[in-house]
Scaffold this motif. Structure first.
Motif, PDB file in Angstrom:
ATOM      1  N   PRO A   1      -7.955  22.896 -31.545  1.00 30.95           N
ATOM      2  CA  PRO A   1      -8.804  22.081 -30.667  1.00 30.95           C
ATOM      3  C   PRO A   1      -8.027  21.623 -29.429  1.00 30.95           C
ATOM      4  N   GLY A   2      -8.612  21.855 -28.275  1.00 34.25           N
ATOM      5  CA  GLY A   2      -7.994  21.426 -27.032  1.00 34.25           C
ATOM      6  C   GLY A   2      -6.947  22.363 -26.481  1.00 34.25           C
TER       7      GLY A   2
ATOM      8  N   ILE B   1     -15.217  29.816 -20.123  1.00 34.68           N
ATOM      9  CA  ILE B   1     -14.006  29.018 -19.960  1.00 34.68           C
ATOM     10  C   ILE B   1     -14.151  28.225 -18.670  1.00 34.68           C
ATOM     11  N   SER B   2     -14.049  26.900 -18.783  1.00 35.77           N
ATOM     12  CA  SER B   2     -14.251  26.041 -17.615  1.00 35.77           C
ATOM     13  C   SER B   2     -12.949  25.455 -17.080  1.00 35.77           C
TER      14      SER B   2
ATOM     15  N   ILE C   1       0.856  33.329 -11.888  1.00 33.11           N
ATOM     16  CA  ILE C   1       0.468  32.042 -12.472  1.00 33.11           C
ATOM     17  C   ILE C   1      -0.778  31.552 -11.765  1.00 33.11           C
ATOM     18  N   GLY C   2      -1.598  30.846 -12.495  1.00 37.53           N
ATOM     19  CA  GLY C   2      -2.813  30.366 -11.871  1.00 37.53           C
ATOM     20  C   GLY C   2      -3.614  29.464 -12.773  1.00 37.53           C
ATOM     21  N   ASP C   3      -4.830  29.202 -12.308  1.00 36.59           N
ATOM     22  CA  ASP C   3      -5.714  28.334 -13.083  1.00 36.59           C
ATOM     23  C   ASP C   3      -7.152  28.811 -12.969  1.00 36.59           C
ATOM     24  N   VAL C   4      -7.965  28.238 -13.827  1.00 30.27           N
ATOM     25  CA  VAL C   4      -9.403  28.493 -13.855  1.00 30.27           C
ATOM     26  C   VAL C   4     -10.090  27.150 -13.718  1.00 30.27           C
ATOM     27  N   ALA C   5     -11.101  27.088 -12.874  1.00 30.37           N
ATOM     28  CA  ALA C   5     -11.913  25.886 -12.719  1.00 30.37           C
ATOM     29  C   ALA C   5     -13.319  26.330 -12.319  1.00 30.37           C
ATOM     30  N   ILE C   6     -14.272  25.438 -12.484  1.00 27.56           N
ATOM     31  CA  ILE C   6     -15.658  25.723 -12.113  1.00 27.56           C
ATOM     32  C   ILE C   6     -15.826  25.489 -10.614  1.00 27.56           C
ATOM     33  N   GLY C   7     -16.383  26.491  -9.922  1.00 25.37           N
ATOM     34  CA  GLY C   7     -16.576  26.400  -8.483  1.00 25.37           C
ATOM     35  C   GLY C   7     -17.894  25.766  -8.104  1.00 25.37           C
TER      36      GLY C   7
ATOM     37  N   LEU D   1      -4.210  33.231 -21.314  1.00 23.24           N
ATOM     38  CA  LEU D   1      -5.054  32.149 -20.807  1.00 23.24           C
ATOM     39  C   LEU D   1      -5.038  31.012 -21.816  1.00 23.24           C
ATOM     40  N   THR D   2      -4.622  29.836 -21.385  1.00 19.93           N
ATOM     41  CA  THR D   2      -4.598  28.665 -22.258  1.00 19.93           C
ATOM     42  C   THR D   2      -5.641  27.678 -21.767  1.00 19.93           C
ATOM     43  N   GLU D   3      -6.693  27.525 -22.562  1.00 19.35           N
ATOM     44  CA  GLU D   3      -7.758  26.600 -22.183  1.00 19.35           C
ATOM     45  C   GLU D   3      -7.279  25.161 -22.293  1.00 19.35           C
ATOM     46  N   THR D   4      -7.811  24.314 -21.432  1.00 21.83           N
ATOM     47  CA  THR D   4      -7.549  22.887 -21.506  1.00 21.83           C
ATOM     48  C   THR D   4      -8.819  22.187 -21.962  1.00 21.83           C
ATOM     49  N   PRO D   5      -8.681  21.025 -22.613  1.00 25.34           N
ATOM     50  CA  PRO D   5      -9.871  20.368 -23.170  1.00 25.34           C
ATOM     51  C   PRO D   5     -10.814  19.792 -22.115  1.00 25.34           C
TER      52      PRO D   5
END
Length: 148
Positions: A10-11, A38-39, A79-85, A123-127
């Motif tokens: 979890p998380g 994935i958000s 290296i990077g990140d994922v976020a909702i646009g 890819l490591t998801e964050t909570p």
């Protein structure tokens, strides 16, 4: 493209995504994060491209200057990140360093890369959900940690 969820804590869910020869990395990874819903995530990658396009952001023109790499190159670091646009879809922001045959490097924002022979992505998801918002004053979308 193949993927496997290697940690379901979890998380901190961790996905390994393997891209194969001919896959276009940016498009394939964008599709993967949207299909997997994935958000928010951090990503790292290593591998190689047969050709790639990286970008250098020009604040004067508020656009990316494309740097074409038209040769086999090693992905030394990504290296990077994922976020909702703003469009409600997951978006990638990836910085990359490519190693060339003479030992020189090219780097910048990953705009495109055709894989050869593989790209190994973690890819490591964050909570929390992350939101990327367009900044008119800069001409780019940045993570807004105050946004819900």
């Amino acid at each position: 493209m193949r993927s496997k969820l290697v940690s379901d804590e979890p998380g901190a869910q961790v996905h390994v995504v393997i891209l194969d020869t001919g896959d276009e990395a940016f498009a394939a990874l964008t599709k993967f994060v949207n299909d997997a819903r994935i958000s928010a995530a951090a990503l790292t990658a290593i591998g190689a491209f047969e050709r790639a396009t990286v970008g250098w952001f020009d604040f004067g023109s508020k656009s990316y200057r494309k740097i074409e790499v038209n040769e086999q190159c090693e992905v030394l670091s990504a290296i990077g990140d994922v976020a909702i646009g703003d469009d409600g879809k997951a978006s990638l922001h990836v910085h990359i360093v490519l190693g060339l045959s003479d030992g020189s490097t090219r780097g910048g924002h990953l705009l495109a890369g055709v894989v050869r022979p593989t790209l190994e992505v973690v890819l490591t998801e964050t909570p929390a959900k992350l939101r990327r918002k367009k900044r008119a004053d800069l001409g780019i979308a940045l993570i807004d940690i105050a946004a819900q």
